[in-house]
Design a protein around this motif. Structure first.
Motif, mmCIF file in Angstrom:
data_model
loop_
_atom_site.group_PDB
_atom_site.id
_atom_site.type_symbol
_atom_site.label_atom_id
_atom_site.label_comp_id
_atom_site.label_asym_id
_atom_site.label_seq_id
_atom_site.Cartn_x
_atom_site.Cartn_y
_atom_site.Cartn_z
ATOM 1 N N ASN A 106 -18.796 48.848 -16.734
ATOM 2 C CA ASN A 106 -18.045 47.754 -17.350
ATOM 3 C C ASN A 106 -17.190 48.286 -18.488
ATOM 4 O OD1 ASN A 106 -19.461 45.530 -15.877
ATOM 5 N ND2 ASN A 106 -21.222 46.386 -16.944
ATOM 6 N N LEU A 107 -16.082 47.610 -18.733
ATOM 7 C CA LEU A 107 -15.242 47.959 -19.875
ATOM 8 C C LEU A 107 -15.667 47.130 -21.077
ATOM 9 C CD1 LEU A 107 -11.724 48.227 -18.187
ATOM 10 C CD2 LEU A 107 -13.189 50.095 -18.954
ATOM 11 N N VAL A 108 -15.765 47.771 -22.221
ATOM 12 C CA VAL A 108 -16.155 47.083 -23.452
ATOM 13 C C VAL A 108 -14.965 46.267 -23.951
ATOM 14 C CG1 VAL A 108 -16.866 47.409 -25.855
ATOM 15 C CG2 VAL A 108 -17.832 48.864 -24.054
ATOM 16 N N ASP A 109 -15.198 44.990 -24.214
ATOM 17 C CA ASP A 109 -14.132 44.127 -24.735
ATOM 18 C C ASP A 109 -13.763 44.555 -26.152
ATOM 19 O OD1 ASP A 109 -13.982 42.555 -22.469
ATOM 20 O OD2 ASP A 109 -15.574 41.214 -23.151
ATOM 21 N N GLN A 110 -12.475 44.735 -26.364
ATOM 22 C CA GLN A 110 -11.981 45.075 -27.692
ATOM 23 C C GLN A 110 -11.545 43.794 -28.400
ATOM 24 O OE1 GLN A 110 -12.188 48.159 -28.790
ATOM 25 N NE2 GLN A 110 -12.810 49.035 -26.816
ATOM 26 N N PRO A 111 -11.962 43.578 -29.662
ATOM 27 C CA PRO A 111 -11.543 42.372 -30.379
ATOM 28 C C PRO A 111 -10.026 42.305 -30.499
ATOM 29 C CG PRO A 111 -13.079 43.694 -31.712
ATOM 30 C CD PRO A 111 -12.808 44.447 -30.452
ATOM 31 N N ALA A 112 -9.439 41.211 -30.001
ATOM 32 C CA ALA A 112 -7.977 41.101 -29.977
ATOM 33 C C ALA A 112 -7.407 40.694 -31.324
ATOM 34 C CB ALA A 112 -7.564 40.101 -28.909
ATOM 35 N N ASP A 113 -8.212 40.019 -32.150
ATOM 36 C CA ASP A 113 -7.678 39.463 -33.389
ATOM 37 C C ASP A 113 -7.944 40.346 -34.600
ATOM 38 O OD1 ASP A 113 -10.358 39.169 -33.285
ATOM 39 O OD2 ASP A 113 -10.414 37.064 -33.949
ATOM 40 N N SER A 114 -8.459 41.545 -34.361
ATOM 41 C CA SER A 114 -8.781 42.421 -35.481
ATOM 42 C C SER A 114 -7.598 43.325 -35.798
ATOM 43 C CB SER A 114 -10.022 43.261 -35.149
ATOM 44 O OG SER A 114 -10.282 44.171 -36.186
ATOM 45 N N ALA A 115 -7.113 43.244 -37.029
ATOM 46 C CA ALA A 115 -5.988 44.090 -37.437
ATOM 47 C C ALA A 115 -6.450 45.530 -37.657
ATOM 48 C CB ALA A 115 -5.369 43.545 -38.714
ATOM 49 N N GLU A 116 -7.672 45.682 -38.132
ATOM 50 C CA GLU A 116 -8.212 47.020 -38.392
ATOM 51 C C GLU A 116 -8.918 47.538 -37.135
ATOM 52 O OE1 GLU A 116 -8.072 48.940 -41.207
ATOM 53 O OE2 GLU A 116 -6.626 47.477 -41.900
ATOM 54 N N PRO A 117 -8.706 48.814 -36.807
ATOM 55 C CA PRO A 117 -9.424 49.378 -35.661
ATOM 56 C C PRO A 117 -10.928 49.401 -35.925
ATOM 57 C CG PRO A 117 -8.296 51.111 -36.906
ATOM 58 C CD PRO A 117 -7.834 49.799 -37.472
ATOM 59 N N GLN A 118 -11.694 49.146 -34.869
ATOM 60 C CA GLN A 118 -13.145 49.151 -34.994
ATOM 61 C C GLN A 118 -13.631 50.586 -35.238
ATOM 62 O OE1 GLN A 118 -15.236 46.239 -34.765
ATOM 63 N NE2 GLN A 118 -13.186 45.459 -35.135
ATOM 64 N N PRO A 119 -14.657 50.758 -36.075
ATOM 65 C CA PRO A 119 -15.179 52.116 -36.284
ATOM 66 C C PRO A 119 -15.751 52.664 -34.988
ATOM 67 C CG PRO A 119 -16.628 50.459 -37.266
ATOM 68 C CD PRO A 119 -15.388 49.748 -36.851
ATOM 69 N N ALA A 120 -15.531 53.933 -34.770
ATOM 70 C CA ALA A 120 -16.009 54.569 -33.538
ATOM 71 C C ALA A 120 -17.529 54.621 -33.529
ATOM 72 C CB ALA A 120 -15.432 55.979 -33.423
ATOM 73 N N LYS A 121 -18.101 54.408 -32.362
ATOM 74 C CA LYS A 121 -19.556 54.499 -32.220
ATOM 75 C C LYS A 121 -19.960 55.959 -32.321
ATOM 76 C CE LYS A 121 -23.306 53.000 -29.175
ATOM 77 N NZ LYS A 121 -23.640 52.192 -27.977
ATOM 78 N N PRO A 122 -20.922 56.295 -33.168
ATOM 79 C CA PRO A 122 -21.309 57.702 -33.333
ATOM 80 C C PRO A 122 -21.807 58.298 -32.011
ATOM 81 C CG PRO A 122 -22.290 56.330 -35.050
ATOM 82 C CD PRO A 122 -21.693 55.392 -34.040
ATOM 83 N N GLU A 123 -21.381 59.518 -31.727
ATOM 84 C CA GLU A 123 -21.801 60.166 -30.484
ATOM 85 C C GLU A 123 -23.318 60.368 -30.462
ATOM 86 O OE1 GLU A 123 -20.636 64.062 -27.777
ATOM 87 O OE2 GLU A 123 -19.164 63.194 -29.124
ATOM 88 N N SER A 124 -23.908 60.554 -31.632
ATOM 89 C CA SER A 124 -25.368 60.731 -31.693
ATOM 90 C C SER A 124 -26.089 59.475 -31.189
ATOM 91 C CB SER A 124 -25.810 61.042 -33.120
ATOM 92 O OG SER A 124 -25.422 59.993 -34.000
ATOM 93 N N GLU A 125 -25.513 58.316 -31.477
ATOM 94 C CA GLU A 125 -26.097 57.052 -31.017
ATOM 95 C C GLU A 125 -25.959 56.916 -29.499
ATOM 96 O OE1 GLU A 125 -25.314 52.288 -31.768
ATOM 97 O OE2 GLU A 125 -24.796 53.705 -33.367
ATOM 98 N N ILE A 126 -24.794 57.309 -28.982
ATOM 99 C CA ILE A 126 -24.564 57.271 -27.534
ATOM 100 C C ILE A 126 -25.543 58.208 -26.827
ATOM 101 C CG2 ILE A 126 -22.903 57.741 -25.687
ATOM 102 C CD1 ILE A 126 -20.669 57.160 -27.797
ATOM 103 N N VAL A 195 -15.594 52.408 -25.114
ATOM 104 C CA VAL A 195 -14.760 51.943 -23.998
ATOM 105 C C VAL A 195 -15.591 51.427 -22.820
ATOM 106 C CG1 VAL A 195 -12.979 52.623 -22.318
ATOM 107 C CG2 VAL A 195 -12.925 53.548 -24.640
ATOM 108 N N HIS A 196 -16.677 52.130 -22.488
ATOM 109 C CA HIS A 196 -17.456 51.799 -21.294
ATOM 110 C C HIS A 196 -18.874 51.360 -21.650
ATOM 111 C CE1 HIS A 196 -14.467 54.823 -19.735
ATOM 112 N NE2 HIS A 196 -14.346 53.879 -18.813
ATOM 113 N N ARG A 197 -19.409 50.494 -20.798
ATOM 114 C CA ARG A 197 -20.822 50.125 -20.870
ATOM 115 C C ARG A 197 -21.432 50.346 -19.482
ATOM 116 N NH1 ARG A 197 -24.340 47.559 -24.104
ATOM 117 N NH2 ARG A 197 -26.084 46.429 -23.138
#
Length: 208
Positions: A106-126, A195-197
């Protein structure tokens, strides 16, 4: 004068996520094939990955087959064309499907109304999430029926109609489904990048 455009964060994120997901499929497939005895245990060697030991095939033909499959999967992930991957384990003699290891993409939905980019998910968490899934695959031997017959496997990819499918390598095929009356399912953990789930489950034949 030749010029080049700097890649956007989104492009880098997509490529990085695609490589992480492709790599996960490689190690998940190897873990399943080892744990379910599709190939002899002597065909595998230990490597360190995701902060733990995982087993990877030394069988050159299998390694080349998986690499070829995953190269195409990587392309489909980049274009958002693949929705599901299935590793099916089949009885070599009766051709009955015994297990279907299903990975929904699945593709992760990106918030459309957010002016600031979302912080990247830490690779260690992934990697921690991936580690849990691989551990779950290993632990399934405690409840999956013992396979006491020679088996083979097949990898199925479910794609959008618009996907570019190499005709010489991929063909329409039987879904290798297990009859509903004889199928048990167990949901496994999931993992996600920016990006992906990936949602995982295993369905297995249970004669009762």
């Amino acid at each position: 004068m030749a010029t080049s455009q700097a890649p956007t964060r989104q492009a880098i994120t997509l490529k990085g996520s695609t490589n992480l997901v492709t790599e996960f499929f490689k190690y998940a497939a190897n873990t399943i094939l080892f744990q379910r005895g599709v190939y002899p245990s002597d065909d595998f060697h230990m490597v360190k990955k995701y902060g733990q030991t995982v087993l990877v095939t030394q069988d050159l033909a299998l390694e080349n087959y998986l690499d070829r499959i995953l190269k195409q999967v990587n392309k489909w992930l980049l274009t958002g064309s693949v929705t599901q991957l299935v590793l099916a384990i089949i009885s070599k003699d009766s051709r009955l499907p015994l297990e279907r290891w299903v990975f929904d993409v699945n593709l992760v939905d990106q918030p459309a109304d957010s002016a600031e980019p979302q912080p990247a998910k830490p690779e260690s968490e992934i990697q921690a999430e991936i580690r849990y899934i691989l551990k779950q695959i290993v632990s399934t031997v405690t409840f999956l029926p013992i396979i006491d017959t020679p088996t083979v496997f097949n990898i199925l990819a479910y794609t959008h109609d618009s996907a570019d499918v190499p005709a010489d390598e991929w063909v329409d095929t039987d879904p290798l489904a297990i009859e509903a009356s004889k199928s048990q399912q167990v949901k496994l953990r999931s993992f996600s990048t920016d990006v992906h789930r990936i949602e995982a489950m295993v369905a297995y034949r249970y004669e009762g």
